[in-house]
Design a protein around this motif. Sequence first.
Motif, PDB file in Angstrom:
ATOM      1  N   GLY A   1       0.826  -1.202   0.000  1.00 55.26           N
ATOM      2  CA  GLY A   1       0.000   0.000   0.000  1.00 55.26           C
ATOM      3  C   GLY A   1       0.856   1.246   0.000  1.00 55.26           C
ATOM      4  N   ILE A   2       0.207   2.375  -0.189  1.00 52.20           N
ATOM      5  CA  ILE A   2       0.895   3.666  -0.223  1.00 52.20           C
ATOM      6  C   ILE A   2       0.820   4.258   1.176  1.00 52.20           C
ATOM      7  CG2 ILE A   2       0.964   5.953  -1.308  1.00 52.20           C
ATOM      8  CD1 ILE A   2      -0.609   4.691  -3.668  1.00 52.20           C
ATOM      9  N   THR A   3       1.842   4.000   1.960  1.00 45.09           N
ATOM     10  CA  THR A   3       1.869   4.437   3.353  1.00 45.09           C
ATOM     11  C   THR A   3       3.262   4.955   3.694  1.00 45.09           C
ATOM     12  OG1 THR A   3       2.473   2.207   4.122  1.00 45.09           O
ATOM     13  CG2 THR A   3       0.121   2.738   4.050  1.00 45.09           C
ATOM     14  N   GLY A   4       3.363   5.586   4.851  1.00 46.61           N
ATOM     15  CA  GLY A   4       4.653   5.953   5.417  1.00 46.61           C
ATOM     16  C   GLY A   4       5.561   6.727   4.481  1.00 46.61           C
ATOM     17  N   ARG A   5       6.804   6.237   4.372  1.00 45.07           N
ATOM     18  CA  ARG A   5       7.824   6.901   3.558  1.00 45.07           C
ATOM     19  C   ARG A   5       7.413   7.002   2.102  1.00 45.07           C
ATOM     20  NH1 ARG A   5      11.538   5.275   0.151  1.00 45.07           N
ATOM     21  NH2 ARG A   5      11.077   3.072   0.541  1.00 45.07           N
ATOM     22  N   LEU A   6       6.761   5.956   1.601  1.00 44.08           N
ATOM     23  CA  LEU A   6       6.339   5.945   0.201  1.00 44.08           C
ATOM     24  C   LEU A   6       5.301   7.042  -0.059  1.00 44.08           C
ATOM     25  CD1 LEU A   6       6.688   4.299  -2.453  1.00 44.08           C
ATOM     26  CD2 LEU A   6       4.649   3.035  -1.775  1.00 44.08           C
ATOM     27  N   ARG A   7       4.341   7.153   0.823  1.00 44.93           N
ATOM     28  CA  ARG A   7       3.320   8.196   0.661  1.00 44.93           C
ATOM     29  C   ARG A   7       3.943   9.587   0.753  1.00 44.93           C
ATOM     30  NH1 ARG A   7      -2.684   8.648   3.353  1.00 44.93           N
ATOM     31  NH2 ARG A   7      -3.092  10.793   2.686  1.00 44.93           N
ATOM     32  N   ALA A   8       4.854   9.763   1.712  1.00 48.24           N
ATOM     33  CA  ALA A   8       5.507  11.064   1.868  1.00 48.24           C
ATOM     34  C   ALA A   8       6.288  11.436   0.614  1.00 48.24           C
ATOM     35  CB  ALA A   8       6.419  11.041   3.085  1.00 48.24           C
ATOM     36  N   PHE A   9       6.944  10.457   0.001  1.00 52.49           N
ATOM     37  CA  PHE A   9       7.704  10.714  -1.221  1.00 52.49           C
ATOM     38  C   PHE A   9       6.770  11.148  -2.348  1.00 52.49           C
ATOM     39  CE2 PHE A   9       9.087   9.099  -5.361  1.00 52.49           C
ATOM     40  CZ  PHE A   9      10.283   9.791  -5.519  1.00 52.49           C
ATOM     41  N   ILE A  10       5.682  10.403  -2.552  1.00 53.65           N
ATOM     42  CA  ILE A  10       4.737  10.725  -3.621  1.00 53.65           C
ATOM     43  C   ILE A  10       4.160  12.118  -3.435  1.00 53.65           C
ATOM     44  CG2 ILE A  10       2.410  10.163  -4.460  1.00 53.65           C
ATOM     45  CD1 ILE A  10       3.186   7.208  -4.235  1.00 53.65           C
ATOM     46  N   GLU A  11       3.752  12.432  -2.232  1.00 49.83           N
ATOM     47  CA  GLU A  11       3.107  13.724  -1.981  1.00 49.83           C
ATOM     48  C   GLU A  11       4.075  14.894  -2.072  1.00 49.83           C
ATOM     49  OE1 GLU A  11      -0.629  12.394   0.855  1.00 49.83           O
ATOM     50  OE2 GLU A  11       1.275  12.939   1.825  1.00 49.83           O
ATOM     51  N   ALA A  12       5.368  14.633  -1.960  1.00 48.90           N
ATOM     52  CA  ALA A  12       6.360  15.705  -2.000  1.00 48.90           C
ATOM     53  C   ALA A  12       6.813  16.067  -3.402  1.00 48.90           C
ATOM     54  CB  ALA A  12       7.574  15.315  -1.153  1.00 48.90           C
ATOM     55  N   GLN A  13       6.507  15.225  -4.393  1.00 45.53           N
ATOM     56  CA  GLN A  13       7.033  15.468  -5.739  1.00 45.53           C
ATOM     57  C   GLN A  13       6.227  16.543  -6.465  1.00 45.53           C
ATOM     58  OE1 GLN A  13       9.996  14.053  -6.189  1.00 45.53           O
ATOM     59  NE2 GLN A  13       9.455  13.279  -4.145  1.00 45.53           N
ATOM     60  N   PRO A  14       6.902  17.501  -7.101  1.00 44.12           N
ATOM     61  CA  PRO A  14       6.192  18.571  -7.805  1.00 44.12           C
ATOM     62  C   PRO A  14       5.673  18.174  -9.179  1.00 44.12           C
ATOM     63  CG  PRO A  14       8.553  18.929  -7.952  1.00 44.12           C
ATOM     64  CD  PRO A  14       8.352  17.735  -7.050  1.00 44.12           C
ATOM     65  N   VAL A  15       6.093  17.022  -9.678  1.00 47.11           N
ATOM     66  CA  VAL A  15       5.634  16.570 -10.989  1.00 47.11           C
ATOM     67  C   VAL A  15       5.545  15.061 -10.991  1.00 47.11           C
ATOM     68  CG1 VAL A  15       7.970  16.464 -11.968  1.00 47.11           C
ATOM     69  CG2 VAL A  15       6.014  16.752 -13.505  1.00 47.11           C
ATOM     70  N   PHE A  16       4.571  14.512 -11.733  1.00 43.26           N
ATOM     71  CA  PHE A  16       4.488  13.077 -11.937  1.00 43.26           C
ATOM     72  C   PHE A  16       4.046  12.831 -13.362  1.00 43.26           C
ATOM     73  CE2 PHE A  16       0.311  14.348 -10.494  1.00 43.26           C
ATOM     74  CZ  PHE A  16      -0.586  13.551 -11.160  1.00 43.26           C
ATOM     75  N   PHE A  17       4.054  11.570 -13.780  1.00 39.55           N
ATOM     76  CA  PHE A  17       3.764  11.221 -15.160  1.00 39.55           C
ATOM     77  C   PHE A  17       2.689  10.142 -15.203  1.00 39.55           C
ATOM     78  CE2 PHE A  17       8.063  12.703 -14.740  1.00 39.55           C
ATOM     79  CZ  PHE A  17       8.233  13.581 -15.803  1.00 39.55           C
ATOM     80  N   THR A  18       1.837  10.214 -16.236  1.00 43.05           N
ATOM     81  CA  THR A  18       0.804   9.203 -16.438  1.00 43.05           C
ATOM     82  C   THR A  18       1.007   8.539 -17.789  1.00 43.05           C
ATOM     83  OG1 THR A  18      -0.807  10.664 -17.529  1.00 43.05           O
ATOM     84  CG2 THR A  18      -0.805  10.618 -15.113  1.00 43.05           C
ATOM     85  N   ALA A  19       0.825   7.227 -17.847  1.00 44.09           N
ATOM     86  CA  ALA A  19       0.942   6.481 -19.102  1.00 44.09           C
ATOM     87  C   ALA A  19      -0.306   5.638 -19.293  1.00 44.09           C
ATOM     88  CB  ALA A  19       2.180   5.597 -19.092  1.00 44.09           C
ATOM     89  N   THR A  20      -0.881   5.731 -20.498  1.00 48.30           N
ATOM     90  CA  THR A  20      -2.063   4.941 -20.848  1.00 48.30           C
ATOM     91  C   THR A  20      -1.947   4.511 -22.304  1.00 48.30           C
ATOM     92  OG1 THR A  20      -3.299   6.936 -21.503  1.00 48.30           O
ATOM     93  CG2 THR A  20      -3.590   6.152 -19.224  1.00 48.30           C
ATOM     94  N   ALA A  21      -2.804   3.584 -22.700  1.00 45.43           N
ATOM     95  CA  ALA A  21      -2.821   3.125 -24.088  1.00 45.43           C
ATOM     96  C   ALA A  21      -4.191   2.553 -24.410  1.00 45.43           C
ATOM     97  CB  ALA A  21      -1.749   2.063 -24.332  1.00 45.43           C
ATOM     98  N   PRO A  22      -4.599   2.623 -25.680  1.00 41.43           N
ATOM     99  CA  PRO A  22      -5.848   1.976 -26.092  1.00 41.43           C
ATOM    100  C   PRO A  22      -5.655   0.472 -26.195  1.00 41.43           C
ATOM    101  CG  PRO A  22      -4.777   2.915 -28.000  1.00 41.43           C
ATOM    102  CD  PRO A  22      -3.946   3.313 -26.804  1.00 41.43           C
ATOM    103  N   LEU A  23      -6.730  -0.264 -26.356  1.00 43.10           N
ATOM    104  CA  LEU A  23      -6.620  -1.713 -26.516  1.00 43.10           C
ATOM    105  C   LEU A  23      -6.034  -2.105 -27.871  1.00 43.10           C
ATOM    106  CD1 LEU A  23     -10.018  -2.892 -24.959  1.00 43.10           C
ATOM    107  CD2 LEU A  23      -7.732  -3.019 -23.928  1.00 43.10           C
ATOM    108  N   ALA A  24      -6.278  -1.312 -28.886  1.00 43.74           N
ATOM    109  CA  ALA A  24      -5.798  -1.642 -30.229  1.00 43.74           C
ATOM    110  C   ALA A  24      -4.274  -1.711 -30.253  1.00 43.74           C
ATOM    111  CB  ALA A  24      -6.288  -0.600 -31.236  1.00 43.74           C
ATOM    112  N   GLY A  25      -3.758  -2.749 -30.855  1.00 41.00           N
ATOM    113  CA  GLY A  25      -2.317  -2.939 -30.908  1.00 41.00           C
ATOM    114  C   GLY A  25      -1.577  -1.847 -31.659  1.00 41.00           C
TER     115      GLY A  25
END
Length: 201
Positions: free
Chosen positions: A7-31
Amino acid sequence: MGKTYDGITGRLRAFIEAQPVFFTATAPLAGDGTINLSPKGVSGSLAVLDELTVAYLDFAGSNAETVAHLRENGRITLMWCAFDGPPTIVRVHGRGEPVFRDDPRWAGLAARFPGVDTGAHGLRAIVVVRAELIRDTCGYAVPLMSYEQDRDLHAKRFAREDDESLNAYFSRKEHVATSIDGLPGLPLPLPASGPQEAAGG
């Protein structure tokens, strides 16, 4: 060596919440579909809702690829990099859903972002992601860079818009209502702004 988390707890959560930028990746089902990778900023626009759920604000823009892919298949990966401090990369692989302004969950979700003036950014959806795999890896090759401040350009651009002008703006854009690959994107016209959004959070 990489580590898998329950889960996202403790040190991991603190790291995520402290970052000023993040990235998202997605794709359609079509190959042969178009893979999408997007940077996300604006301080306070991501919230950890519980140990397995995060949400972020989806602001006005020229495309809606992430929304389209999530509406089709829900697959998404979020990534955070440490550009200062210890070298770390965190990825959350899971299933996401765009929540629109006519959804009964909207007001409750919007309240989780008290530090963001959503009216200044043309908020169009809140993306909720349920984690299925949470991992970190070393970021030895990620350069050290210093964060100065958020750009104010997005807020300046969209603060002057209301729902009517936002709808007109989105309608003029080729890949907002429909993705690059022809998938349904942002539903238009936008539902009317509710009191929670008008209050700025």
